[in-house]
Design an enzyme around this catalytic site. Structure first.
Site, PDB file in Angstrom:
ATOM      1  N   THR A 144      55.653  38.093  43.174  1.00  0.00           N
ATOM      2  CA  THR A 144      54.175  38.074  43.467  1.00  0.00           C
ATOM      3  C   THR A 144      54.360  36.821  44.575  1.00  0.00           C
ATOM      4  OG1 THR A 144      54.526  35.845  41.895  1.00  0.00           O
ATOM      5  CG2 THR A 144      53.768  37.833  40.847  1.00  0.00           C
ATOM      6  N   GLU A 184      51.971  42.495  39.049  1.00  0.00           N
ATOM      7  CA  GLU A 184      52.455  42.494  37.529  1.00  0.00           C
ATOM      8  C   GLU A 184      52.066  43.752  36.646  1.00  0.00           C
ATOM      9  OE1 GLU A 184      51.021  40.016  39.124  1.00  0.00           O
ATOM     10  OE2 GLU A 184      52.077  38.171  38.491  1.00  0.00           O
ATOM     11  N   LYS A 233      33.271  24.562  39.086  1.00  0.00           N
ATOM     12  CA  LYS A 233      32.527  23.998  37.965  1.00  0.00           C
ATOM     13  C   LYS A 233      31.696  23.102  38.329  1.00  0.00           C
ATOM     14  CE  LYS A 233      36.893  25.346  36.682  1.00  0.00           C
ATOM     15  NZ  LYS A 233      38.109  25.894  37.388  1.00  0.00           N
ATOM     16  N   TRP A 284      29.681  27.218  35.264  1.00  0.00           N
ATOM     17  CA  TRP A 284      30.474  27.943  35.939  1.00  0.00           C
ATOM     18  C   TRP A 284      29.681  28.770  37.236  1.00  0.00           C
ATOM     19  CZ3 TRP A 284      35.267  30.636  33.222  1.00  0.00           C
ATOM     20  CH2 TRP A 284      36.071  29.568  32.598  1.00  0.00           C
TER      21      TRP A 284
END
Lengths: 567, 567
Positions: free
Chosen positions: A199, A345, A457, A462
């Site tokens: 990754t 992944e 935030k 959010w």
């Protein structure tokens, strides 16, 4: 190596089938070379010349390379690193390395040298196959690698003088010329790793994902079914072959016997060349990110006459393709952009955006375009759940935004030799924590609204940034956009927008804000829109929000309050 | 249960992937009901009415049926027999039975009752799901079945009076109505048998092929890749669902989320109805044998205006489709007939006839039509070899005719609980002996020229019968044809041709012989052509050559010598 112990499946009446037959990537190419023997592989050399070979010929070379690798002592349990462009030799290595029983480890040419050295050491690769044009990079890496590292140099001509006489280096083409096709290739267990990618997250060290022969086989046919790929397709590999194994497309193409186009070494600057190649070689399917599609569209817009390629579809990932981009390709070329979702992944296909036949009748044209922005339908074989911050599953619905978690036969269930990352990366049902935030629509379409770490935030709410960015891109004169959260004395964080003006454009801050106010709640609209010359990006072309946040941390500290009250 | 011990595969570097995730048929339908929830299933009731449901609704019913079966004590290790038409309930049973952990055993409605009873007893099925219209058959079978056999009656209305009060019988719809969706379905091992079919060979007793969850999953995606099947297809099940699991097409359709059309109960006499259904429901893909395509073509030829269905393709197996048949569908409907090859033992797809892009340019139109007669390209995942009478592999080439042997992840490697048949049926490399004779062309196309047992041994030479028969069908006025070997005093065997004249035709023996002489060596041409009213066929519509050989054993005994010398 799994994060959670598998519940033991129940054995019923035994089947009589050939269940012991192993699903291997080498079987895919072996059978393809038999069945689609004369199917073309069109490839561009380092000198820039287009050449044509076929499956059977390339398979012959692959078997010789495998024999050469085996003669060097490489076999089951070994790892071989690849530092290569999207060329014919790279394609051959996809199969030659596993054919010896070893695992191919993709090395991201754009990683920082220290990360690259980490990946090589962590993977245990002691042999590296490197393109001749990348030897300077190899020379820089060498001091950081274990003693005894061996090099195989991929080149069209002789090795450079400095490398020609070395005992630890051999030419790829000498392996081909010096060996007969491998005869005693081991019959590998399908759960062995055929390939690996690390990754490239902006946080933490690279983590290893080791793809099994089995997972790659299953993923290949899932990709084919989701895209309708058949042997009548011509697949051009437009994303780096070191990214998630080129999204699995080399394997999927081989599984169905599609014609393959390998553009060799290219960068974003080669857009005209790549656009011409789409036409010249009759490409019908290509993996591509908006980062390459945007300049390609720009190039098309400049052309006196755009080529009409109605069969062409781009499998588009990495980030959300703006509607204007999709409409542009549709209008100019008749080409379709298919949005898909996944990660290193996940092999990577998790979802693919196709319009379900039953939905067609009920949607206006505008609604259909809007739906194409979604990450799409979760493919058969993959489990997806959306969870709230406590890990509880959320039902479908636009308002039920949470973390996207994924599990399945081609989804990793751990990180290689990294118990710490594995512990953090998976939940107790074995789902991989994607770090993406989003929801499943009532109609079953997945939508990613942000990265967990990029969500702003603000005053207990959010604010997702991706929709803001995409809407900014619809404002005439804005060519690039980023929204990041920066510290704010009252609201904890507030969104700050950064924009790059298109050449010659004079779009203003207020114009951008007005456009955003028309679509978003006032408290979601960024306090400021700053125009900049360029945006920091990571090695894979994604916005580097970490660096942007750092660079603009003080942008709202000078007393600017939010332009509107929260709530 | 395997005929040969598997060589143990080599484990290399462990993968990190979800290799423990089981590939099950129930996962296919579960995921399809999520992803393609509103995809239509169009189905015809026993009353002849067309209705429409969707994946999600049918899956809800399927889970209720599974709960009902589980409540009757059915679970992992059990077998459930099905005596059903191609209707919605049959489709649901494909998944409801495996969902309990049990194995679905398909029962061929056209088998002789003693064979049917043998299959049921041999499989160990103690519960039978039977269509209400087939209760007379069930009543005839009952005395031959073990005590304690239980019945589930599939019906649109109430059970017939004689069955309504029985303690050993329950209505399918009562299972649906009386249960909530199953909650604790076992997580089955992918090597468990999901379904089973018994062979219907003309020699010997039926033999059991038990398909694993895994083999069916893999086969489904192989079928999709070979036919280009996607969710935009409409798949009509035109072959019996008890034959090789309808050639695996119900599973393949579900795997890709295709629209499904279930024509319910039909016979060859329903050709007009089926032809109309193709048009009305916009069918794009259907499995079909020449036995149904020939009357369908005849029906089309009678229509004042034939429907144009250019997207329609038939996956055509069981026997070779005559070129005239393929050309007829192309000319009248724009529909394509795709020849494929397989058997109950092979799930069944071994090869599918697609024209490789690279071959297109080099072939005339006539050559392309001729190539379409071949059984086609061996699909990825399947091994095929051609062997001489000593079992030695033969190279490709028209002259290298031998037995076709097959191996692969969706090819059986034994017969269920039948060591004797297993011993005979497989070679020491684990290949299934198909009993078919043929060759692989230089271009890699498989061609079946005969059944081993139907090959005519004449004066030390072999004469294949299928090409002779197909050429007879090109003679105007010949509607059916068979060639069998009959004893001959001098040549051991000689070919005898049997033909059925088309209505009103007056074609003669000499005309047929002349046509054959134009194409075949004189010693291959049948000594006689006898015209008959009909040809004996097996329960699956194939020529019953065993009976034809017996019936005409004396046809050449009256002194007719071969019409030409041998050699």
């Amino acid at each position: 190596m799994n994060a959670t112990p598998a519940t033991s499946p129940v054995m019923g009446t035994a089947s009589t089938m050939g269940d012991v037959e192993q699903l291997t990537t080498t079987r895919l190419i072996r059978d393809a070379a038999r069945t689609y023997r004369d199917q073309e592989i069109v490839h561009r050399t380092l000198a820039g010349e287009w050449k044509v070979t076929d499956y059977a010929t390339s398979w012959g070379r692959t078997q010789r390379v495998a024999a050469g690798l085996a003669a060097q002592g490489i076999g089951p349990g070994d790892r071989v690193g690849l530092l290569l462009w999207n060329d014919l030799r790279h394609f051959e290595c996809y199969f030659a390395v596993p054919l010896t029983g070893a695992t191919m480890v993709q090395l991201n040419l754009r990683l920082a040298p220290q990360d690259l050295a980490y990946v090589i050491r962590h993977s245990g690769a002691r042999t590296l196959i490197v393109d001749a044009t990348l030897l300077p990079l190899a020379e820089g890496l060498a001091p950081h690698l274990p003693e005894g590292t061996r090099w195989i140099v991929a080149s069209d001509g002789d090795l450079p003088e400095a490398w020609a006489g070395r005992a630890d280096a051999v030419s790829y083409e000498d392996l081909v010329a010096g060996h007969e096709p491998i005869e005693d290739a081991p019959d590998m267990d399908e759960r062995s790793a055929s390939g690996a990618c690390y990754t490239t997250g902006t946080t933490g060290r690279p983590k290893g994902v080791y793809y099994s022969h089995r997972s790659t086989w299953l993923h290949s046919f899932a990709v084919a079914a989701s895209t309708g790929m058949t042997m009548d397709d011509t697949v051009m590999l437009l994303t780096p072959m070191f990214h998630a194994q080129c999204w699995g497309l080399p394997y999927a193409a081989v599984a169905v016997g599609a014609r393959i186009v390998l553009p060799g070494r290219f960068t974003l600057q080669d857009t005209p060349l790549l656009t011409d190649a789409l036409v010249e070689h009759g490409v019908t399917l290509a993996p591509a990110a908006p980062a390459i599609l945007l300049p390609m569209l720009h190039h098309l817009e400049q052309m006196a006459q755009t080529p009409h390629l109605p069969g062409l579809r781009f499998l588009c990932g990495a980030s959300e393709p703006p509607v204007a981009l999709m409409q542009g390709f549709d209008r100019l070329m008749g080409a379709e952009i298919i949005h898909a979702y996944g990660a290193t992944e996940t092999s990577p296909i998790v979802s693919v955006n196709r319009l379900r036949p039953a939905l067609k009748a009920g949607l206006t044209e505008d609604e259909q375009w809007d739906l194409k922005r979604y990450q799409g339908l979760v493919v058969t074989g993959v489990d997806v759940k959306i969870v709230d911050p406590l890990g509880q599953p959320l039902p479908p619905g636009e308002q039920n935004v949470g973390e996207i978690r994924v599990r399945g036969p081609w989804v990793t269930s751990s990180y290689g030799d990294d118990p710490e990352a594995t512990e953090k990366g998976f939940d107790d049902e074995g789902y991989w924590r994607s770090g993406d935030v989003g929801y499943l629509s009532e109609d079953g379409y997945l939508k990613v609204s942000d990265r967990m770490k990029d969500v702003i935030k603000s005053g207990g709410e959010w604010i997702s940034t991706i929709d803001l960015e995409n809407h900014m891109l619809t404002v005439p004169g804005v060519s690039e956009a980023a929204v990041v959260g920066v510290p704010h004395p009252k609201w904890q964080e507030r969104p700050l927008a950064l924009a790059v003006r298109a050449p010659g454009a004079d779009v203003t801050e207020e114009q951008v804000k007005d456009a955003l106010r028309a679509r978003f709640a006032s408290w979601q609209v960024p306090d400021r829109v700053l125009f900049v010359d360029e945006l920091d990006r990571t090695s894979v072309g994604k916005l580097d929000k970490k660096r942007l946040r750092q660079a603009y941390a003080d942008a709202l500290a000078e007393g600017d309050g939010p332009s509107a009250p929260q709530g």
